[in-house]
Enzyme design. Sequence first.
Site, PDB file in Angstrom:
ATOM      1  CB  THR A 151      -0.988   0.101   1.137  1.00  0.00           C
ATOM      2  OG1 THR A 151      -1.700   1.345   1.302  1.00  0.00           O
ATOM      3  CG2 THR A 151      -0.234   0.057   2.467  1.00  0.00           C
TER       4      THR A 151
ATOM      5  CE  LYS B 160      -6.730   6.004  -3.857  1.00  0.00           C
ATOM      6  NZ  LYS B 160      -7.613   4.851  -3.383  1.00  0.00           N
TER       7      LYS B 160
ATOM      8  CD1 TRP C 232      -2.321   5.618  -2.360  1.00  0.00           C
ATOM      9  CD2 TRP C 232      -3.401   7.275  -1.409  1.00  0.00           C
ATOM     10  NE1 TRP C 232      -3.564   5.139  -1.846  1.00  0.00           N
ATOM     11  CE2 TRP C 232      -4.131   5.887  -1.255  1.00  0.00           C
ATOM     12  CE3 TRP C 232      -3.824   8.575  -0.959  1.00  0.00           C
ATOM     13  CZ2 TRP C 232      -5.295   6.035  -0.382  1.00  0.00           C
ATOM     14  CZ3 TRP C 232      -5.113   8.417  -0.302  1.00  0.00           C
ATOM     15  CH2 TRP C 232      -5.663   7.396   0.055  1.00  0.00           C
TER      16      TRP C 232
ATOM     17  CD  GLU D  29      -3.873  -0.374   4.095  1.00  0.00           C
ATOM     18  OE1 GLU D  29      -4.677  -0.552   3.358  1.00  0.00           O
ATOM     19  OE2 GLU D  29      -2.815   0.220   4.371  1.00  0.00           O
TER      20      GLU D  29
HETATM   21  P1  AMP Z   1      -5.944   2.078  -1.703  1.00  0.00           P
HETATM   22  O1  AMP Z   1      -5.452   1.173  -0.326  1.00  0.00           O
HETATM   23  O2  AMP Z   1      -5.027   2.645  -2.269  1.00  0.00           O
HETATM   24  O3  AMP Z   1      -6.826   1.250  -2.315  1.00  0.00           O
HETATM   25  O4  AMP Z   1      -6.728   3.238  -1.011  1.00  0.00           O
HETATM   26  C1  AMP Z   1      -7.702   3.193   0.082  1.00  0.00           C
HETATM   27  C2  AMP Z   1      -8.190   4.485   0.410  1.00  0.00           C
HETATM   28  O5  AMP Z   1      -8.853   4.889  -0.802  1.00  0.00           O
HETATM   29  C3  AMP Z   1      -9.341   4.579   1.341  1.00  0.00           C
HETATM   30  O6  AMP Z   1      -8.897   4.525   2.826  1.00  0.00           O
HETATM   31  C4  AMP Z   1     -10.056   5.821   1.086  1.00  0.00           C
HETATM   32  O7  AMP Z   1      -9.258   6.922   1.780  1.00  0.00           O
HETATM   33  C5  AMP Z   1      -9.968   5.813  -0.593  1.00  0.00           C
HETATM   34  N1  AMP Z   1     -11.174   5.339  -0.997  1.00  0.00           N
HETATM   35  C6  AMP Z   1     -11.359   3.960  -1.438  1.00  0.00           C
HETATM   36  N2  AMP Z   1     -12.882   3.968  -1.643  1.00  0.00           N
HETATM   37  C7  AMP Z   1     -13.338   5.084  -1.575  1.00  0.00           C
HETATM   38  C8  AMP Z   1     -14.761   5.664  -1.822  1.00  0.00           C
HETATM   39  N3  AMP Z   1     -15.777   4.823  -2.369  1.00  0.00           N
HETATM   40  N4  AMP Z   1     -14.973   6.891  -1.551  1.00  0.00           N
HETATM   41  C9  AMP Z   1     -14.133   7.735  -1.007  1.00  0.00           C
HETATM   42  N5  AMP Z   1     -12.350   7.102  -0.572  1.00  0.00           N
HETATM   43  C10 AMP Z   1     -12.274   6.074  -1.107  1.00  0.00           C
END
Ligand code: AMP
Length: 542
Positions: free
Chosen positions: A189, A444, A449, A335
């Site tokens: 991640t 994001k 990121w 995660e």
């Molecule tokens: P990743 O581990 O790179 O997939 O990122 C996960 C993070 O993406 C989450 O902790 C959120 O901050 C953001 N995220 C994922 N899905 C959503 C959603 N539907 N709406 C807003 N933020 C999201």
Amino acid sequence: MPHTETEQLLIGASMDDYPLTLTSIVERAERFHSDREVVSLRPSGTITRTALGACAGRARRLAGALAALGVREGDRVATLMWNQSEHLELYFAVPAMGAVIHTLNPRLFSDELAFIVDDAQDTVIVVDESLLEVFDAFRAGHDFAHVIVVTHTGDVPAGLLDYETLIADGEPMQWPALDERQAAAMCYTSGTTGRPKGVTYSHRALVLHSLVAALPDQLAVSARDTILPVVPMFHANAWGLPYAAALAGASLVLPGPRLDPHSVLGLLADERVTMTAGVPTVWMGMLAALDAEPDRWDLSTLDRLVVGGAAVPRSMLEGFDRHGLTVVQAWGMTETAPLGTVCRLPGSLDESEADEQYRYRTRQGVATPFFDIRARDDDGRLIAWDDAAMGELEVRGPWVAARYHRGKGTDSFTADGWFKTGDVVRIDGRGCIRICDRSKDLVKSGGEWISSVDLENHLMSHPAVAQAAVIAVPDDRWGERPLAVVALRAGAETTPDQLREHLGQEFAKWQLPDRIEFVTAIPCTATGKFKKTALRNQFTSA
Ligand code: AMP
């Protein structure tokens, strides 16, 4: 009170302790869904067709070849690949032989990739030929025992092993018996501050995730589906869709790197896709293309677009509704394997005003079965589910990480074993979450990121800058963009362009803040941290 053996037999459950391993999913695909299609759009633009059964059969040979190269149970096999049938074969072969498939994100910087492959101690890497340049930029950082290349041209660079030759010569493997708690897959991640951290998924986690993802009120995957995952197979198991498809017997359409709106819309129409999934930025482009030429593509089979990874704006829900296409929002994280919550309109809102329905559908949704949620405010108290109180979301469940690889990032876990997501939510009486803010210092943008802390530190290394805080501001195209708030030293002068040039020495162009605002001083909290909530209130609406 201790029981005798006979008593135990009487009171204990009498079920078989059948292990929940991906092997069962791979065998099921081979035995029961062998004719389901797997379509790959190649980087060159040609389409190749195979089937789940053929992929599973080739996976046995691939596993035999990997074993002959010395890959043993628990070894990490890295992949640097797009969504293609060969990647699916690796998804099948590597876990079923007891090794761990470690998917790499080719969009990361080469120093990050070098760090990641070394941290994971990958033994073998499989690279798509279109990504050899990316591989060359970080390969010096780690000593791979073998490098395998998937070519579509047949040109195998010297010193690399040819994927097709390995499969042709490989002895088909009889899958070994595995423990369901064994590691099956791994992903890093970058959604954390500091260096990327590894998450290792067990067989049990991915099997249960597939089962739950397939449920009708979740992603609803069935043998009648044809699924096009735009979400990459290198990111969080492509949201579990490859395994859910193999389990249910859905066909797969794998678009490779050609993710421009016209290529994807063409595939959705030509392959009569029923379900697709990806981050909002991808669908923004798709919506614009559809609005421009509403009758060009026949999307009558397309039942749902699962959108997640970033917040889904109301305009996107309305936009696709105009074309008769339903967007279902989901929330998850690397995660959490990743599926955590899904937003489906409850039956009780069927007759409600459109406005109320949209308000509900812009929320991130209700937790899936076996996924526990709670949220805690700044004072450490659990918040009420009243849609007013705000707190950091904490989660636990059979596919939620209990730790990071090598025991890093222990502060992301509570003393009683819940994972702290860094997402700040409100929860309504139905248990439906709404993400309002983020406690982690990240932006994001277009699904990738950007670390606000890294940007701040580099800005503050500029001689004219006294303080710098970076916040995420909503952006129609990219979801979020970084905005920098800067306080200059007394008597110092500089311009936004000069600061961007300074940042450009360390950061890629897409990571640079579009807006840099000057203030006399940045408001701070009692503990001396930048008060980012105040900055968000001040600059988000501006
Ligand atoms: P990743 O581990 O790179 O997939 O990122 C996960 C993070 O993406 C989450 O902790 C959120 O901050 C953001 N995220 C994922 N899905 C959503 C959603 N539907 N709406 C807003 N933020 C999201």
